[in-house]
Design a protein around this motif. Structure first.
Motif, mmCIF file in Angstrom:
data_model
loop_
_atom_site.group_PDB
_atom_site.id
_atom_site.type_symbol
_atom_site.label_atom_id
_atom_site.label_comp_id
_atom_site.label_asym_id
_atom_site.label_seq_id
_atom_site.Cartn_x
_atom_site.Cartn_y
_atom_site.Cartn_z
ATOM 1 N N ASN A 1 79.870 -55.148 90.992
ATOM 2 C CA ASN A 1 81.318 -55.350 91.036
ATOM 3 C C ASN A 1 81.718 -56.740 91.501
ATOM 4 N N GLU A 2 80.764 -57.662 91.566
ATOM 5 C CA GLU A 2 81.063 -59.034 91.960
ATOM 6 C C GLU A 2 80.709 -59.963 90.802
ATOM 7 N N LYS A 3 81.645 -60.816 90.444
ATOM 8 C CA LYS A 3 81.424 -61.751 89.346
ATOM 9 C C LYS A 3 80.526 -62.887 89.804
ATOM 10 N N MET A 4 79.429 -63.062 89.105
ATOM 11 C CA MET A 4 78.482 -64.105 89.458
ATOM 12 C C MET A 4 78.956 -65.445 88.884
ATOM 13 N N PRO A 5 78.411 -66.560 89.400
ATOM 14 C CA PRO A 5 78.794 -67.875 88.860
ATOM 15 C C PRO A 5 78.482 -67.964 87.363
ATOM 16 N N ASN A 6 79.240 -68.799 86.671
ATOM 17 C CA ASN A 6 79.023 -68.960 85.233
ATOM 18 C C ASN A 6 77.587 -69.376 84.927
ATOM 19 N N MET A 7 77.039 -68.819 83.824
ATOM 20 C CA MET A 7 75.671 -69.120 83.428
ATOM 21 C C MET A 7 75.647 -69.549 81.963
ATOM 22 N N THR A 8 74.684 -70.367 81.645
ATOM 23 C CA THR A 8 74.471 -70.725 80.248
ATOM 24 C C THR A 8 73.852 -69.527 79.532
ATOM 25 N N PRO A 9 73.898 -69.492 78.218
ATOM 26 C CA PRO A 9 73.277 -68.379 77.486
ATOM 27 C C PRO A 9 71.802 -68.201 77.825
ATOM 28 N N GLU A 10 71.065 -69.313 78.027
ATOM 29 C CA GLU A 10 69.652 -69.203 78.378
ATOM 30 C C GLU A 10 69.459 -68.485 79.699
ATOM 31 N N MET A 11 70.309 -68.790 80.668
ATOM 32 C CA MET A 11 70.213 -68.125 81.966
ATOM 33 C C MET A 11 70.548 -66.642 81.842
ATOM 34 N N GLN A 12 71.565 -66.342 81.028
ATOM 35 C CA GLN A 12 71.942 -64.940 80.870
ATOM 36 C C GLN A 12 70.844 -64.157 80.151
ATOM 37 N N LEU A 13 70.185 -64.782 79.205
ATOM 38 C CA LEU A 13 69.070 -64.129 78.510
ATOM 39 C C LEU A 13 67.973 -63.739 79.507
ATOM 40 N N GLN A 14 67.717 -64.628 80.442
ATOM 41 C CA GLN A 14 66.693 -64.354 81.444
ATOM 42 C C GLN A 14 67.087 -63.153 82.304
ATOM 43 N N VAL A 15 68.374 -63.084 82.688
ATOM 44 C CA VAL A 15 68.857 -61.961 83.490
ATOM 45 C C VAL A 15 68.743 -60.652 82.710
ATOM 46 N N LEU A 16 69.117 -60.681 81.446
ATOM 47 C CA LEU A 16 69.077 -59.463 80.631
ATOM 48 C C LEU A 16 67.642 -58.989 80.403
ATOM 49 N N HIS A 17 66.725 -59.920 80.175
ATOM 50 C CA HIS A 17 65.316 -59.536 80.020
ATOM 51 C C HIS A 17 64.781 -58.921 81.321
ATOM 52 N N SER A 18 65.181 -59.489 82.447
ATOM 53 C CA SER A 18 64.750 -58.949 83.744
ATOM 54 C C SER A 18 65.265 -57.524 83.941
ATOM 55 N N ALA A 19 66.521 -57.278 83.551
ATOM 56 C CA ALA A 19 67.093 -55.942 83.675
ATOM 57 C C ALA A 19 66.332 -54.944 82.812
ATOM 58 N N LEU A 20 66.026 -55.331 81.588
ATOM 59 C CA LEU A 20 65.287 -54.434 80.689
ATOM 60 C C LEU A 20 63.891 -54.157 81.224
ATOM 61 N N HIS A 21 63.280 -55.161 81.848
ATOM 62 C CA HIS A 21 61.967 -54.946 82.472
ATOM 63 C C HIS A 21 62.079 -53.924 83.606
ATOM 64 N N ASP B 1 62.161 -50.531 82.194
ATOM 65 C CA ASP B 1 60.802 -50.161 81.771
ATOM 66 C C ASP B 1 59.997 -49.638 82.960
ATOM 67 N N MET B 2 60.168 -50.306 84.103
ATOM 68 C CA MET B 2 59.431 -49.916 85.307
ATOM 69 C C MET B 2 59.857 -48.522 85.767
ATOM 70 N N ILE B 3 61.161 -48.264 85.807
ATOM 71 C CA ILE B 3 61.657 -46.942 86.198
ATOM 72 C C ILE B 3 61.136 -45.883 85.225
ATOM 73 N N GLU B 4 61.231 -46.202 83.966
ATOM 74 C CA GLU B 4 60.820 -45.238 82.935
ATOM 75 C C GLU B 4 59.325 -44.960 83.020
ATOM 76 N N SER B 5 58.539 -45.968 83.377
ATOM 77 C CA SER B 5 57.095 -45.796 83.490
ATOM 78 C C SER B 5 56.748 -44.800 84.598
ATOM 79 N N VAL B 6 57.386 -44.963 85.776
ATOM 80 C CA VAL B 6 57.125 -44.038 86.886
ATOM 81 C C VAL B 6 57.627 -42.640 86.533
ATOM 82 N N LEU B 7 58.778 -42.589 85.886
ATOM 83 C CA LEU B 7 59.354 -41.300 85.494
ATOM 84 C C LEU B 7 58.424 -40.587 84.505
ATOM 85 N N ALA B 8 57.865 -41.333 83.574
ATOM 86 C CA ALA B 8 56.934 -40.745 82.599
ATOM 87 C C ALA B 8 55.680 -40.232 83.282
ATOM 88 N N ARG B 9 55.215 -40.993 84.291
ATOM 89 C CA ARG B 9 54.017 -40.557 85.034
ATOM 90 C C ARG B 9 54.283 -39.245 85.761
#
Length: 617
Positions: free
Chosen positions: A575-595, A598-606
């Motif tokens: 609920n807090e707006k982060m400082p403006n980011m370039t598209p490259e920076m946002q891509l990195q954040v989105l990939h990290s979120a998806l990772h 994956d980690m949660i889903e891996s433990v859940l699958a186990r």
């Protein structure tokens, strides 16, 4: 003479001097005229002329002539009534220290202290203390301490209220000085606080000794006189105020760090004065728990025993061990902790780094004396045992100083270790309900797992097995907002919950079911695992769509190099707006979120694999 009128005239001194041409001749004239006055019936004009002319002569370097007039025995009555008016310019010259008239001015002051009315001198000297410029506080206080002490001694047995007034004014000015933060600052006394505190001790010693002697005499002669009791109470107020200002702001250095510490010496002597005037250190420590005492002369007891002062005293006793030899050893560590919790809570409820540090230190020192697994569950019914953990959570999650956050976590774990099993159980339930922070909740769930592991190894622990454990498990294995829970913001809690569930399924055999996990598995799957799986899928779909959109925008932006510099986007986290980011920076954040998903889903699958394997014959 109207004192206020005299000072109003003094305020217009330069203009009056120009208009009236006041000189040494005018001073001699007014003194000669006043010599003929009977019964000290001097007029207001006599006071005004003496004040203006006397001050002008001192400031113009004619202090030798003023001294000759002051010490003349024939002028004794005049000086006794009017001499206090010369304090201002005398102090001004004496503070310069290099003035050619320094010796004469010092002699004038010494004579005034012997001849003038002590009450007038007291008020005049205190006015000089209170009007001291910020840059000259230390010099003014140190200069006037000895004259003030001499004047107070002249008041005899009726000096108690005057002593209190002087101590209050002096301490109020000393408290304005900055507090040294490092060893070097205290050694060099860069802010002059150390010199002032040392001089203040010299000032107060004779009064403290008089009160101590009166108390000792009272053991044989009966109750102290009203004057003796009033002096004792004024010293009590001084000690309490000293504990608050400056000692509450001071970080004392250990003898290993600074062998000769003036501020440590000041703290030690203040506590010693308290004992000397009959204040029991144990009563002061337990003040919040024991019945409140009636204190004559005060409308409210808090005036005499401020909470911050008592907290400061507890800190000196148990962290720096000042006067600890005078503290009774009959009190159990649990009782001492119970007494200190009020003081700890007061420290931790503040936002200043200094107060938080003292609260953490006092909490730690109070806990280490307590045996592990010994604090009974009944203590959790006390308000302070609820408030302190809540304030500790604020320190761990909101304090900007990293090492204080780390220390807060260490002290939290130490406090958990000291509770008995039932207390741990109820403490965990309370923290999961009230902390409202995923990191803290994850840490509590990790502790729950450790207690379950211990219960499975050691017989007799009923609180973390079976029917008692199940409500705690359901509290730990839940999502606050179901599938719509922000999994990134709650990652610490989610991962610890999954680790707990995986541990239980692997460690507790289905046929034994000591924890009851297998009995509740259907509910857990329905109320926790299914919403979590749904939440992961929803979050993944959302972030994948965001990733696709950002990648498309990034391709378009790269078409023009100038647009790359200007193209920015924003991301909202928690609920807090982060400082403006370039598209490259946002891509990195989105990939990290998806990772993360994956980690949660891996433990859940186990976990699902474990359940499925256990269900097979």
């Amino acid at each position: 003479m109207n004192r206020q009128n005299a000072f109003e005239v003094a305020d217009d001194l330069p203009e009056l001097l120009r208009d009236a041409g006041m000189t040494l001749e005018q001073l001699s004239d007014v003194v000669q005229r006043c010599q003929a006055v009977q019964d000290d019936n001097y007029t207001a004009e006599d006071y005004d002329v003496f004040q203006i002319a006397g001050r002008a002569c001192i400031e113009e370097g004619e202090s030798a002539h003023v001294l000759s007039i002051v010490v003349d025995e024939g002028n004794k009555n005049i000086v006794r009534c009017m001499g206090w008016n010369l304090l201002g310019p005398l102090v001004k010259i004496l503070l310069k220290e290099e003035d050619k008239s320094l010796t004469h001015c010092l002699a004038i002051l010494t004579h005034l202290l012997e001849v003038c009315s002590p009450k007038e001198l007291l008020i005049g000297l205190l006015e000089q203390v209170e009007e001291a410029h910020q840059d000259a506080i230390a010099e003014t206080v140190i200069l006037l301490l000895q004259p003030l002490q001499k004047v107070l001694m002249r008041l005899g047995s009726r000096k108690a209220s005057s002593v209190g007034m002087a101590l209050s004014s002096l301490l109020g000015q000393v408290a304005r000085l900055p507090v040294p933060e490092t060893k070097e600052q205290e050694e060099d006394d860069v802010f002059c606080l150390c010199r002032c505190c040392s001089a203040l001790l010299v000032f107060v010693r004779p009064f403290a000794e008089e009160a101590r002697q009166s108390r000792l005499a009272g053991f044989t002669d009966g109750s102290p006189s009203p004057e003796e009791e009033e002096l004792r109470l004024e010293l009590l107020k001084f000690c309490m105020k000293s504990l608050c200002e400056p000692l509450l702001e001071v970080q004392l250095k250990d003898p290993e760090t600074l062998e000769d510490s003036p501020l440590r010496n000041f703290a030690t002597e203040i506590v010693g004065i308290l004992s000397g005037i009959g204040e029991s250190l144990s009563d002061l420590l337990c003040h919040g728990l024991l019945n409140r005492r009636e204190v004559s002369g005060f409308l409210e007891e808090e005036v005499c025993y401020p909470k911050e002062s008592l907290a400061s005293l507890a800190y000196l006793l148990f962290v720096h061990h000042i006067a600890i030899d005078n503290f009774p050893t009959v009190f159990s560590p649990v009782f001492v902790l119970q007494c200190n919790m009020e003081h700890i809570n007061l420290f931790l409820s503040r936002t200043e780094d200094c107060r938080i540090r003292k609260g953490l230190d006092l909490y730690e020192k109070s806990l280490v004396r307590v045996l592990d697994n010994s604090l009974p569950v009944q203590l959790l019914e006390l308000k302070s045992f609820f408030s302190v953990p809540q304030n500790l959570v604020k320190v761990m999650t909101m304090c900007p100083v990293h090492h204080l956050r780390t220390k807060g976590l260490k002290v939290l774990q130490l406090s958990i270790d000291k509770f008995d099993t039932e207390a741990k159980y109820k403490f965990f339930r309370c923290m999961l309900k009230t902390s409202h922070h995923a990191g803290v909740e994850g840490y509590i769930i990790k502790n729950i797992k450790n207690q379950i592991d211990l219960a499975l190894k050691v017989k007799g622990n009923k609180w973390f097995l079976g029917v008692h454990l199940l409500p705690l498990l359901h509290q730990a294995l839940c999502l606050s907002q179901g599938p719509e829970t922000d999994l990134l913001q709650n990652l610490d809690r989610v991962m610890e919950s999954l680790n707990l569930l995986r541990y239980l399924l692997l460690r507790d055999k289905e046929q034994e079911n000591q924890t009851g996990i297998w009995t509740e598995l259907c509910k857990i799957e329905e109320n926790y695992m299914k919403p979590l799986r749904m939440g992961v899928n929803m979050s993944r779909a959302h972030y994948e769509a965001e990733l696709s959109s950002t990648q498309e925008n990034s391709k378009k932006a790269k078409a023009k190099e100038s647009e790359i510099q200007e193209s920015v986007c924003s991301v909202t986290v928690g609920n807090e707006k982060m400082p403006n980011m370039t598209p490259e920076m946002q891509l990195q954040v989105l990939h990290s979120a998806l990772h993360t998903f994956d980690m949660i889903e891996s433990v859940l699958a186990r976990i699902e694999e474990i359940i499925e394997a256990k269900g097979k014959p």
